[in-house]
Design a protein around this motif. Structure first.
Motif: not given
Length: 395
Positions: A19, A22, A26, A29, A33, A61-62, A65, A110-111
């Protein structure tokens, strides 16, 4: 969020590392998105705006996660944020399905990013697969929380809007002639400021009546419930008149009710409402009907002046009032029917189930008791108005 399966300390460490890695990606991502959402529907950009959308998507999103690797007892910041975002999207007017789509898309992104980062490490991949149920349960919980907050906010906004529109309509019906109020009511109710309107007032609020049941070509209804009556504002097309309105109302409503004359704008609704109420007052309690003011002018005149009406009854019908009630009722009914039959004794006799000579005899008796002649126009007018006043008097 679904139940989290027990893990070892190493498992949690590996998940936290995944995580954390990831989160370093961010901005990348979030770019992907927001770009995909705006390509999916231009409503995202039109309603939210790109920069604002990017910042809000980054925060959501943060938090999402960070929730994946958070200890089980940690506060659900993701659900708090989802509730806030659901309210915000409802206030902004973004369709609910687009908000839910954004949550689902973020979950997939995210997945997929977690799987891609773990694909070269069997141990990390195994830990991640063990967490699949937890991750998707979190996404579902976030989407559900945001949806519930959205719907609750939407209902509240609709209630506030309805209350504001009802307040504007009430102001117009009470006689307000403000151009600003009329303009706001016209915009909110989708009605023309200048147009042909009539007002209908039903004495008893009929909760089973709705504008949908009374809609007809050329007629549009906006109803306002009150404590002791129901008021309908009727928008009339150019080619539609009171005949069509009265026919529709008479076929659907048992009455009593009153219909105003046509007025030419929203600022005239107060006058129309008062005239509709005046028409309603001309409905005898024993014969409820939907009546038009323009067809009940004599009755409207007498009920609008109760003191003069009382004086008219006593002056014209004074001797009749001393008769036995049954005898008095027969004489007044005969006069009423004779007037309704345009002075034809034969037609009146047919409706009263008696001989025409009986009608003549009753009318002569009325003339004697009132000291008036039905053949003199002025006397006939007085007797007609006195009859209306007597029938419509509260006592």
């Amino acid at each position: 969020m679904g139940a989290r399966r027990p893990r070892t300390g190493d498992d949690w460490k590996l998940l936290a590392q995944a995580c954390a890695a990831l989160l370093e990606r961010l901005p990348e991502l979030v770019d992907e998105h927001v770009r995909e959402l705006h390509a999916y529907s231009p409503a995202y950009g039109r309603v939210i705006g790109y920069d604002q959308h990017w910042q809000e998507a980054r925060d959501a999103m943060r938090i999402g996660i960070e929730t994946i690797s958070a200890p089980r007892a940690s506060p659900r910041r993701d659900l708090d944020h989802a509730e806030w975002l659901g309210r915000r999207r409802a206030e902004q007017g973004l369709p609910l399905e687009l908000m839910v789509h954004a949550y689902r898309l973020a979950g997939h992104q995210v997945w997929d990013a977690l799987l891609e980062a773990a694909s070269a490490d069997a141990r990390r991949l195994a830990v991640l697969m063990q967490s699949a149920t937890m991750v998707w349960s979190a996404v579902d919980a976030q989407a559900d929380t945001a949806s519930e907050a959205y719907r609750a906010t939407e209902l509240e906004l609709r209630r506030r809007t309805d209350e504001q529109l009802q307040a504007l309509l009430d102001a117009l019906l009470e006689g307000g002639r403000s151009a600003e109020v009329a303009a706001r009511a016209a915009a909110g109710l989708d009605l023309p400021e200048r147009g042909r309107y009539a007002v209908v007032v039903l004495r008893t609020a009929r909760r089973d009546l709705t504008h949908r049941r009374l809609e007809a070509e050329g007629l549009r209804f906006v109803w306002r419930m009150r404590t002791d009556c129901e008021v309908g504002v009727v928008s009339l097309d150019e080619g539609t008149g009171l005949d069509a309105l009265a026919e529709l109302m008479e076929g659907r409503c048992p009455g009593p009710g009153g219909i105003s004359p046509v007025v030419t704008g929203l600022t005239e609704l107060g006058r129309a409402r008062r005239l509709a109420e005046l028409a309603l007052r001309t409905c005898p309690a024993d014969a409820p009907a939907i009546v038009r003011l323009d067809r009940r002018m004599p009755g409207a005149l007498v009920v609008s002046q109760p003191e003069l009406s009382s004086l008219l009854v006593s002056e014209v019908l004074g001797a009749l009032l001393d008769l036995d009630p049954a005898d008095r009722a027969v004489l007044l009914e005969t006069l009423d029917v004779w007037l309704d039959c345009e002075g034809s004794a034969g037609r009146a006799a047919s409706r009263l189930y008696c001989h025409r000579n009986t009608v003549f005899n009753r009318l002569r008796r009325l003339e004697q008791l009132t000291s008036r002649s039905l053949s003199r126009p002025r006397d006939l007018t007085e007797m007609t108005l006195a009859l209306d006043a007597f029938r419509l008097s509260p006592g």
